[in-house]
Design a protein around this motif. Sequence first.
Motif, PDB file in Angstrom:
ATOM      1  N   GLY A  47       0.846  -1.195   0.000  1.00  0.00           N
ATOM      2  CA  GLY A  47       0.000   0.000   0.000  1.00  0.00           C
ATOM      3  C   GLY A  47       0.875   1.237   0.000  1.00  0.00           C
ATOM      4  O   GLY A  47       1.479   1.570   1.021  1.00  0.00           O
ATOM      5  N   ALA A  48       0.967   1.903  -1.154  1.00  0.00           N
ATOM      6  CA  ALA A  48       1.887   3.037  -1.297  1.00  0.00           C
ATOM      7  C   ALA A  48       1.161   4.370  -1.233  1.00  0.00           C
ATOM      8  O   ALA A  48       1.604   5.357  -1.809  1.00  0.00           O
ATOM      9  N   GLY A  49       0.044   4.392  -0.511  1.00  0.00           N
ATOM     10  CA  GLY A  49      -0.663   5.656  -0.299  1.00  0.00           C
ATOM     11  C   GLY A  49       0.003   6.485   0.780  1.00  0.00           C
ATOM     12  O   GLY A  49       1.173   6.250   1.138  1.00  0.00           O
ATOM     13  N   LEU A  50      -0.726   7.443   1.331  1.00  0.00           N
ATOM     14  CA  LEU A  50      -0.159   8.384   2.307  1.00  0.00           C
ATOM     15  C   LEU A  50       0.412   7.657   3.523  1.00  0.00           C
ATOM     16  O   LEU A  50       1.536   7.929   3.950  1.00  0.00           O
ATOM     17  N   VAL A  72      -3.309  -0.663   3.402  1.00  0.00           N
ATOM     18  CA  VAL A  72      -4.359  -0.316   2.436  1.00  0.00           C
ATOM     19  C   VAL A  72      -5.545   0.258   3.201  1.00  0.00           C
ATOM     20  O   VAL A  72      -5.562   0.289   4.430  1.00  0.00           O
ATOM     21  N   PHE A  73      -6.585   0.715   2.464  1.00  0.00           N
ATOM     22  CA  PHE A  73      -7.700   1.363   3.152  1.00  0.00           C
ATOM     23  C   PHE A  73      -8.553   0.357   3.920  1.00  0.00           C
ATOM     24  O   PHE A  73      -8.422  -0.860   3.757  1.00  0.00           O
ATOM     25  N   GLU A  74      -9.443   0.887   4.754  1.00  0.00           N
ATOM     26  CA  GLU A  74     -10.200   0.075   5.711  1.00  0.00           C
ATOM     27  C   GLU A  74     -11.307  -0.723   5.023  1.00  0.00           C
ATOM     28  O   GLU A  74     -12.472  -0.308   4.989  1.00  0.00           O
ATOM     29  N   ASP A  75     -10.940  -1.875   4.497  1.00  0.00           N
ATOM     30  CA  ASP A  75     -11.890  -2.761   3.839  1.00  0.00           C
ATOM     31  C   ASP A  75     -11.518  -4.192   4.211  1.00  0.00           C
ATOM     32  O   ASP A  75     -10.448  -4.678   3.851  1.00  0.00           O
ATOM     33  N   LEU A  76     -12.398  -4.860   4.963  1.00  0.00           N
ATOM     34  CA  LEU A  76     -12.079  -6.188   5.484  1.00  0.00           C
ATOM     35  C   LEU A  76     -11.799  -7.183   4.373  1.00  0.00           C
ATOM     36  O   LEU A  76     -10.820  -7.949   4.446  1.00  0.00           O
ATOM     37  N   ASP A  77     -12.638  -7.193   3.341  1.00  0.00           N
ATOM     38  CA  ASP A  77     -12.436  -8.155   2.249  1.00  0.00           C
ATOM     39  C   ASP A  77     -11.076  -7.954   1.584  1.00  0.00           C
ATOM     40  O   ASP A  77     -10.377  -8.933   1.269  1.00  0.00           O
ATOM     41  N   LEU A  78     -10.704  -6.681   1.367  1.00  0.00           N
ATOM     42  CA  LEU A  78      -9.417  -6.394   0.733  1.00  0.00           C
ATOM     43  C   LEU A  78      -8.267  -6.861   1.617  1.00  0.00           C
ATOM     44  O   LEU A  78      -7.298  -7.465   1.135  1.00  0.00           O
TER      45      LEU A  78
END
Length: 697
Positions: A313-316, A393-399
Motif C-alpha cells: 500500500g503506497a498511499g499516504l 491499504v484502506f479500511e476494507d475487510l475483504d481487501l
Amino acid sequence: MEELRYRLDRKKNIAVFEIDTSGPVNTIGEQFIADLVKATEKANSDGVKGVVLASAKAKSFLDGANLMEIMKDPSQLNLKHVVLKLQETLANLAKSPFPVVAVLTGQTVLGGGFETLLWTCDHIFSTTGSKMGLPEVNVGLFPAGGGPETLRKIAGLKTALDVVMGGKVLPAEFYSKSGLVTMVSKDEILQEAEKWIEGHQGIINRNYDPDWKEPDLLSNDERQKLIKKARARYCICPEKPYLKAAMDAIEEGLDLPFEEAVKNEVRHFAPLITEPNVKNKIDLFFAMTGIAPKIAKVNPKKSLSTEEIAIIGAGLMGQGVAQVCADKGMKVLLIDVDKATAEAAIEKIGAGLEPLVKKGRWLPDRKERLMNNLRASGDYEKLKTIPLVIEAVFEDLDLKQKILKQVQDVNPDIIFASNTSTIPMEDISAKSNRPEQVVGMHYFSPVPLMPLLEVIQGPKTSEAALATAVTSGRRQGKTCIVVGDGPAFYTSRTFGVFVMTGFYLAEMGLDPWEIDRLALEAGFPQGPLHVYGTAGGNVVYHAGCFMSSRKPDLLTIPESVGKMYEAGYVGAGKPCFYKNGMEPDKSALEFIVRNSSLPTPDRDEAKEMLLLSMVNQAFLCLDEGVLRDYFSMDIGAILGIGFPDCWHGPARYVSQKGVKATLGRIQAIYEKYNLAFFKPAREFEKLIACGVDRGLL
C-alpha cells in the motif's frame, strides 16, 4: 563530581569551560551552578583573553534544568533560590571583561542551557545538526533563566513569542540570521572560535550594552497587538497556567530594565511548581522518557530480525511508514498494484524531504541514505525471504483478507502486520491458516511526526509476532503500547466518541464553533468539529458506522454526521466548518439536526462532557481487556488522540478528580442526556469496592 571542568591554554590565554554533568545528558543543577561560579572566578583571576563553552558529551551540550533534582524539593522557595542563583551566575559571566563563545558540534542546547548561551555568549559557533530551543512549556513551566528577554534581544519579540510559547526546538541554522550563530565545519570550529575571541577583545555583552538595538523593533501599539494575539492563541485554557505566566512575564518585561525583567520572570515562575497540572506535565515528561520506552512488555528473543521489511500500500500512510523505517536504516520493499505506482510513491517521499534539506533540518546525506533504502515492486513473490510485511491499504475487510491470503500463499511464515485503525485482528485473520502470524500495527497520521504506535494483539497472535511488531516499532523511533483486540481498539474508539460528542452537543443547541472553542478551553489541541473536517468526514463516518454495527449498545451515529456525509460535506481539502483559515463556514448549519428532546448544556458541562466522553471510553476499554494498564491508557491518549496533556491522561484525570466524583458526573450526564457511550464503565465501581479513590498512577 565536578560537572564543569576548567582548562586554560596558557599559550593562547583562552579558557575552556567543559560541561560534563552526571547522567546521559548535561543538565543544570546546584552542582553545575557552583562549578560555573568557580570557573568564572578562576577565568577572571587568571586574566584570560576569552572563554569557550564546550560539552564533553557527543549529543548533549546543555539540556535544561535537572527536573529530578527540582522535584526532590518542589517548593516555591527552593525553586526561586535555584533560579535566582543561576541568573546571578550567568550575569557574572556575561559581565566579565572577556569575550565568551560556545562551540556546538551536532549537539542539543535546550531550555536553561540555551538561556545560558543567550545570556552569557557573545557568539556561538555550530556545526550542522545542532539544535537550540526553549521547550519548557512542554513540561508545564516556562524559561525563567532570562530566555524571553535574551532571545528578544537577538531575534525580536515576534520570534521570541513563537519560540517560548510554542516550546520550539530549531536547527542552529535558524539563529544564524540573527548574527549570533556562525555555522562552521567540525574541523574548524575551535580555531574559528579562538580567532573570534582574538578579534573581539573589549566587547560588551549585548544584554548590558545600552546601544544594542533589538531587531525588528516594534512600536508600543504593534507590541500590544502582538501580545494580544499571542494571549488569544496560547492562553485559552485555564488548566495551563504556565502559558499565562509566560505571557505575563514577557509583557511586563517589555517595560522593565533587563535585570529587573529577568528577576520578574522568577516571580511568575516559582509559584507554578505548586500547580497540580504543572505536576501532571512534569510527571508526564518522566513517564514519556522513563516508562513509555519499555511499557510494551515483550520477549525480544522471540522477535524476528527486521533489517528488511515490506509495506503493501503506497498511499499516504504507506509512504509515511516506509519513510520512518528507511530513515532508521531498514531496507524497505514498497509494494502496490504495480511497480510504477510504488515508484511514484517513492518519488513523493523524496520530494517531501527536500524542503527539510533546504531548511537545514536534514543533512543531504541523511536523505540520500533514506532513499537508498527504498525499492519498489508490484510483485508479491519478492516477499519470500522477508520476515515482516506491514499492510497499509484502506479500511476494507475483504481487501485486507485477500491481501493476507496472497501474502501467506507466497510466504506462510511471514509476520503480517495490519495498519488498521478499526478492524479487529480476529476478523482479518478469520480465513487464514496461520492466524498466529497476524498482528496489528496502528500508525497515526502524519506517520513521521506522530510518535505513537498502537500494537494490537489478536486472540491468536503469537508471542513472536507481537515481539516483532514492538521491536520493529521501537527501532522506527515509535513509543509502543500493546492493546487487546476489539472494534477500533483503544485510540480510534476513544477518539471517535470525542468527535461524536461534539456533534451531539451541536444537536443539543450549542453553536458548533463555540463547541470547538470549549474544547480548546478544556485543553484539547483541536475541537471535535474541526477534527471532523481535517481528519476527513468520510473517515469519521465510516469508522463510526463500523463501531455502531459492532457495538450498537455503545454508539449511535448523530443524525447530523449522516446528513453531512450524504451531502459530501466531509472536508478532504474543501471547507468544512471552517474556510479561509479559521473563518466559520456557516453553511455547516444546514446539516445540523436540532434535537429538541434534549436540554442544552451550559458551557462548563459541555467542556466536561468532551473530557468525560474520552475518560469513560478509556475505562470501558479496561472493562473489556482492550487496555491492560493505566500507563498505556495515559500515554496512548496523549501521544495518539489529543487528550489534554495538562491532565496527564484519563487515568490521572480520574485520580485528581476522584473515582467517586468522576463516576457521579458520568452517571449524571448519562441519565440527563441518555447517550449510550456515557453509560459508566464497571471499572469505577470495582475501584470504589476496593477502597480506591485517588492515586491510580
